[in-house]
Write a protein that holds these residues in place. Structure first.
Motif, short mmCIF file in Angstrom:
data_model
loop_
_atom_site.label_atom_id
_atom_site.label_comp_id
_atom_site.label_asym_id
_atom_site.label_seq_id
_atom_site.Cartn_x
_atom_site.Cartn_y
_atom_site.Cartn_z
N GLU A 83 11.14 14.31 15.25
CA GLU A 83 10.04 15.08 15.83
C GLU A 83 8.70 14.60 15.31
N LEU A 84 7.76 14.41 16.24
CA LEU A 84 6.42 14.02 15.83
C LEU A 84 5.58 15.27 15.63
N SER A 85 4.59 15.18 14.72
CA SER A 85 3.73 16.34 14.50
C SER A 85 2.94 16.63 15.78
N GLU A 86 2.74 15.57 16.59
CA GLU A 86 2.04 15.78 17.84
C GLU A 86 2.36 14.63 18.77
N LEU A 87 2.70 14.95 20.00
CA LEU A 87 2.99 13.91 20.98
C LEU A 87 1.82 13.86 21.95
N HIS A 88 1.17 12.72 21.98
CA HIS A 88 -0.06 12.60 22.74
C HIS A 88 0.21 11.82 24.02
N ARG A 89 -0.15 12.37 25.17
CA ARG A 89 0.08 11.66 26.43
C ARG A 89 -1.23 11.33 27.12
N ILE A 90 -1.22 10.17 27.78
CA ILE A 90 -2.36 9.82 28.64
C ILE A 90 -1.80 9.62 30.04
N ASP A 91 -2.28 10.36 31.00
CA ASP A 91 -1.74 10.32 32.37
C ASP A 91 -0.22 10.43 32.39
N GLY A 92 0.30 11.30 31.59
CA GLY A 92 1.75 11.53 31.58
C GLY A 92 2.52 10.55 30.73
N LYS A 93 1.88 9.45 30.32
CA LYS A 93 2.60 8.46 29.51
C LYS A 93 2.36 8.71 28.02
N ILE A 94 3.42 8.52 27.24
CA ILE A 94 3.27 8.72 25.80
C ILE A 94 2.32 7.67 25.23
N ASN A 95 1.38 8.12 24.44
CA ASN A 95 0.44 7.20 23.80
C ASN A 95 0.99 6.79 22.43
N SER A 96 1.27 5.49 22.28
CA SER A 96 1.85 5.05 21.01
C SER A 96 0.90 4.14 20.23
N SER A 97 -0.38 4.26 20.52
CA SER A 97 -1.37 3.40 19.83
C SER A 97 -1.29 3.59 18.31
N PRO A 98 -1.14 2.48 17.56
CA PRO A 98 -1.04 2.61 16.11
C PRO A 98 -2.32 3.15 15.49
N LYS A 99 -3.44 2.80 16.12
CA LYS A 99 -4.74 3.26 15.61
C LYS A 99 -4.79 4.79 15.64
N ARG A 100 -4.34 5.35 16.78
CA ARG A 100 -4.37 6.80 16.90
C ARG A 100 -3.41 7.46 15.91
#
Ligand SMILES: [Zn+2]
Length: 292
Positions: A83-100
């Motif tokens: 489980e992630l502390s927060e799952l961030h999506r952009i236009d429905g797609k999971i954002n996996s940017s390492p910077k974020r």
């Protein structure tokens, strides 16, 4: 979630692509997380672990396609054991940017019900780790991986759980190579018993490599480990090629004096290593470039 449910979710984690291509990053991350759990760290902060994960993936992952640790860190959450502390999506797609992941302090942990199971059943860590190791890595590397992450398993546990494999393979390979290492000729015996001599799979058993002589090599323990870690390969003309990445004391003795030398061939031509298997090892295991 009960134990059976957890083990079945665990068994579904994808780690192989078509044709035996390796994608072991989720299993490697899980072994890392199990070790952290055992050491009392239930939550993993991406920013804190990123550098260590990069080194660890480089050491045990395939040579050419190292995805950043951000991918398994994020996408493992879809397997319902993370489980992630927060799952961030952009236009429905999971954002996996390492910077974020770094900047927003994203962390991950096993879900609460899984943590409860791990607490209730102390042998579960060993079972789960064993399952990942057996499905993804040859036995010669299991201890190295456990040591790299600091996961402690009972030695008896590891030995007793070993899958029984075709014992004829070992016998056939050692006999084909005259009971000596194909690279260095090592053939110590204690009485009649060969010592520290092993039958190696060129294409790993876990990748679908068969128990056949053309997929085997008799290697001493040292050369077996170095081969499975990708420190050298055998080219199509059956010469040893050492990776340019290896350095340190022992390089000359164990590797460079055999560089570009033909291996000791098996007594029957039909037992010689087959190109398909050598190519798999070159693509999926061998690290870096040959020195020639
Ligand atoms: Zn050897």
């Amino acid at each position: 979630m009960d134990r059976k449910e957890l083990e079945s979710r665990w068994a579904k984690i994808k780690s192989w692509k078509a044709k035996g291509k390796r994608a072991p990053h989720k299993p490697l991350l899980l072994l890392y997380a199990l070790a952290a759990w055992q050491q009392g760290r239930t939550k993993l902060q991406y920013a804190e672990e990123e550098a260590k994960l990069k080194d660890y993936f480089r050491e045990f992952g395939p040579p050419n396609s190292a995805p950043g640790p951000n991918y398994p860190f994020v996408y493992l959450s879809s397997d319902k054991i993370w489980e992630l502390s927060e799952l961030h999506r952009i236009d429905g797609k999971i954002n996996s940017s390492p910077k974020r992941l770094r900047e927003e302090g994203i962390s991950a942990q096993f879900p609460a019900e899984m943590q409860a199971l791990l607490r209730e059943q102390p042998d579960l860590v060993g079972h789960l780790a064993e399952q990942l190791l057996q499905r993804n890595f040859p036995e010669s590397l299991h201890q190295n991986i456990l040591q790299a992450v600091g996961l402690e398993l009972e030695p008896a546990f590891l030995l007793s759980k070993r899958r029984k494999r075709d014992p004829r393979f070992r016998g056939q390979i050692l006999e084909a190579y005259g009971y000596a290492c194909a690279v260095c000729g090592f053939n110590l015996r204690l009485g009649h018993q060969p010592l520290a001599l092993e039958a190696a799979h060129i294409k790993w058993h876990q990748a679908g490599g068969p128990d056949r002589a053309e997929n085997g090599l008799a290697l001493c323990s040292m050369h077996h480990k170095l081969f499975d870690l990708g420190a050298f390969r055998i080219d199509d003309s059956l010469r040893m090629q050492v990776s340019h990445k290896v350095h340190g004391e022992g390089l000359d003795y164990y590797l460079l004096r055999h560089q570009a030398q033909q291996i000791r061939l098996p007594h029957l031509k039909k037992y010689r290593p087959k190109e398909d298997y050598l190519d798999w090892h070159l693509q999926e295991v061998f690290q870096g470039y040959s020195r020639d």
